[in-house]
Design an enzyme around this catalytic site. Structure first.
Site, mmCIF file in Angstrom:
data_model
loop_
_atom_site.group_PDB
_atom_site.id
_atom_site.type_symbol
_atom_site.label_atom_id
_atom_site.label_comp_id
_atom_site.label_asym_id
_atom_site.label_seq_id
_atom_site.Cartn_x
_atom_site.Cartn_y
_atom_site.Cartn_z
ATOM 1 N N LYS A 60 0.941 -1.233 0.042
ATOM 2 C CA LYS A 60 0.019 0.000 0.081
ATOM 3 C C LYS A 60 0.940 1.088 -0.085
ATOM 4 O O LYS A 60 2.106 1.171 0.503
ATOM 5 C CB LYS A 60 -0.954 0.037 1.182
ATOM 6 C CG LYS A 60 -2.088 0.870 0.874
ATOM 7 C CD LYS A 60 -3.002 0.264 0.418
ATOM 8 C CE LYS A 60 -4.537 0.927 0.289
ATOM 9 N NZ LYS A 60 -5.688 -0.046 -0.014
ATOM 10 N N GLY A 63 -23.577 4.750 2.060
ATOM 11 C CA GLY A 63 -22.773 4.870 0.826
ATOM 12 C C GLY A 63 -23.257 4.685 -0.408
ATOM 13 O O GLY A 63 -23.732 3.575 -0.699
ATOM 14 N N GLY A 95 -21.784 5.317 -3.590
ATOM 15 C CA GLY A 95 -20.900 5.897 -4.576
ATOM 16 C C GLY A 95 -20.648 4.562 -5.320
ATOM 17 O O GLY A 95 -21.641 3.758 -5.778
ATOM 18 N N ASN A 96 -19.299 4.259 -5.873
ATOM 19 C CA ASN A 96 -18.962 3.232 -6.802
ATOM 20 C C ASN A 96 -19.552 1.808 -6.299
ATOM 21 O O ASN A 96 -20.256 1.263 -6.994
ATOM 22 C CB ASN A 96 -17.676 3.147 -7.147
ATOM 23 C CG ASN A 96 -17.255 1.954 -7.898
ATOM 24 O OD1 ASN A 96 -17.177 0.882 -7.537
ATOM 25 N ND2 ASN A 96 -17.171 2.197 -9.450
ATOM 26 N N ALA A 97 -19.327 1.549 -5.157
ATOM 27 C CA ALA A 97 -19.494 0.020 -4.740
ATOM 28 C C ALA A 97 -20.821 0.285 -4.178
ATOM 29 O O ALA A 97 -21.549 -0.851 -4.364
ATOM 30 C CB ALA A 97 -18.506 -0.039 -3.640
ATOM 31 N N GLY A 98 -21.460 1.116 -3.166
ATOM 32 C CA GLY A 98 -22.709 0.887 -2.742
ATOM 33 C C GLY A 98 -23.710 0.911 -3.672
ATOM 34 O O GLY A 98 -24.765 0.317 -3.880
ATOM 35 N N TYR A 99 -23.660 1.865 -4.724
ATOM 36 C CA TYR A 99 -24.809 2.088 -5.660
ATOM 37 C C TYR A 99 -24.779 0.730 -6.624
ATOM 38 O O TYR A 99 -26.036 0.234 -6.554
ATOM 39 C CB TYR A 99 -24.595 3.292 -6.743
ATOM 40 C CG TYR A 99 -25.155 3.097 -7.994
ATOM 41 C CD1 TYR A 99 -26.487 3.082 -7.874
ATOM 42 C CD2 TYR A 99 -24.627 2.920 -9.474
ATOM 43 C CE1 TYR A 99 -27.353 2.940 -9.106
ATOM 44 C CE2 TYR A 99 -25.242 2.483 -10.317
ATOM 45 C CZ TYR A 99 -26.832 2.724 -10.496
ATOM 46 O OH TYR A 99 -27.455 2.325 -11.442
#
Ligand code: NAD
Length: 425
Positions: free
Chosen positions: A103, A215, A217-221
């Protein structure tokens, strides 16, 4: 709050007692292979020179090259990056892909920087660590506030320095530079594959499961959208500006359209802070705060926003029987204990959101062999990875009577140690 590396060590110790690990095993799993830290000099648009702290932690490469994102965030620090690097090694091992964990981060606030300045930071990061990166060494990716466009600058800088084409040295690239189809939906799709397996072993019907998502956004939607298509009832959705709860179900596509028109989920019922109370009453819907979504009446809770949102303060009020952790580290250790005692089944982040890194792995494979796969091919390859990871974790949890978090840690640790031993480490 406990620092992220302490949390990692605590979970590691719990898994260690289950696996009967030796002190030297624990030491291997607590010690990064390499911590790279440099100051990078950026000349701002104004001509001012600033020095930024840049880090790359290469945690463990027993199973393959280091893999993990780079975050641009004012609070990026070594402890956080080190914990996230360790978790990447475990996550890759849980889904059994031949990659290790790494990371990186640069400590600055990109919101106060121009596009050109951010490009300079990206190029300087690669310049600082170029000898430690590469398709067979260490493969970065986007993370908090880093994007496919930033990956493109990093790739370009790397290829300029080394004088050769090497698209597989970084993932999360734009499609035109060798990015993979299906990357944008991969994390959500992977989590849904896992939830579907869990639903089947529990003998439940999708239509009987009420889902709340924090959330959008990308993942939640995408998670809400896919689950809705599969017949789950999406009863609550929230983003940073608030949310909506409706026990009869919400259509994520309608909510998405409202959010994209007016930049808030609540726009389905409200103009700013003024809400259409008649429409709310007619639909039997209610406006809630961003945090309230965590404690609404539901069967499955999906935190898909920030870390540390489920704490000892709200854990006792959580009604869901299942928590599917799409966000990284959404549950604090204290909340984890409370929820385990309450009998809440937590599908841990290192399993639930591993569809993202799995698809980064597919991008790396495509770049190495010079192929371009369709989105459906990517999903076809993703499903067995996620299903096998769930099955192995579930089996271990059942066998040892432990939580899925402990089982996923134990599974990942076992695989990393096996590869380390074969290498004589
Ligand atoms: P994103 O930036 O696209 O979306 C984040 C969402 O969270 C936004 O809708 C935002 O409004 C909402 N949010 C922010 N603060 C909130 C708050 N206080 N309460 C409620 N909602 C809030 O991010 P993403 O890519 O969807 O990632 C979400 C989480 O999933 C992060 O924890 C990320 O680390 C994790 N994750 C994402 C991926 C991926 O591939 N996208 C992979 C692994 C893990």
């Amino acid at each position: 709050m406990q620092n992220p590396f302490e949390f990692y060590k605590e979970n590691l110790e719990k898994a260690a007692s289950i696996l009967g690990l030796s002190l030297s095993d624990i030491q291997l799993l607590e010690t990064p292979d390499r911590i790279l830290q440099k100051e990078i000099l950026i000349v701002r648009d104004s001509g001012e020179e600033v020095m930024l702290q840049a880090f790359r932690v290469q945690f463990n490469n027993a199973r393959g090259p280091y893999k993990g994102g780079i975050r641009f965030h004012p609070k990026a620090d070594l402890d956080e990056v080190r914990a996230l690097a360790a978790l990447m090694a475990l996550k890759c091992a849980v889904v059994n892909i031949p990659l290790g964990g790494g990371k990186g981060g640069v400590a600055f606030d990109p919101k106060g920087y121009s596009k050109k300045e951010i490009e300079k930071v990206a190029r300087a990061f690669v310049g600082a660590f170029s000898n430690n990166l590469g398709v067979n060494i260490d493969i970065p990716a986007p993370d908090v506030y880093t994007t496919p466009e930033i990956m493109a600058f990093m790739l370009d800088e790397f290829e300029k320095i080394h004088g050769k084409s090497e698209p597989g040295m970084i993932t999360g690239k734009p499609l035109a530079l060798g990015g993979s189809e299906g990357r944008d939906t991969a994390t959500a799709q992977g989590a849904v594959y896992v939830l579907e397996e869990l639903r089947m072993v529990q003998g439940k019907e999708a239509k009987d499961l009420k889902v709340a998502v924090q959330g959008f956004g990308n993942a939640g939607y995408h998670a809400a959208r896919i689950l809705h298509t599969l017949g789950y009832q999406i009863v609550a959705l929230a983003d940073s500006k608030g949310g909506i709860v409706r026990q009869e179900g919400l259509n994520p596509l309608e909510v998405y359209a409202a959010k994209h028109e007016k930049d808030a989920i609540t726009a389905l019922y409200c103009e700013g802070s003024v809400c259409d109370t008649e429409k709310l009453a007619r639909d039997n819907a209610r406006i809630i705060s961003s945090d309230e979504v965590l404690t609404v009446e539901c069967d499955v809770l999906i935190p898909a926003a920030l870390d540390g949102v489920i704490t000892e303060l709200n854990a006792p009020q959580i009604k869901a029987g299942i928590i599917l952790e799409i966000a990284n580290g959404p549950t604090t250790p204290a909340a984890d204990t409370i929820l385990e005692e309450k009998g809440v089944l937590i599908v841990p982040d290192i399993l639930a959101n591993a569809g993202g890194v799995s698809t980064s792995y597919f991008e790396w494979v495509q770049n190495r062999i010079g192929e371009k796969w369709s989105e459906s091919t990517v999903h076809e390859k993703l499903k067995p990875l996620m299903v096998d990871a769930f099955t192995e974790t579930w089996k271990l949890a059942e066998e040892k009577h432990i939580s899925m978090r402990k089982a996923a840690f134990a599974l990942g640790i076992r695989r990393i140690l096996e590869s380390s031993r074969l290498r004589g480490r």
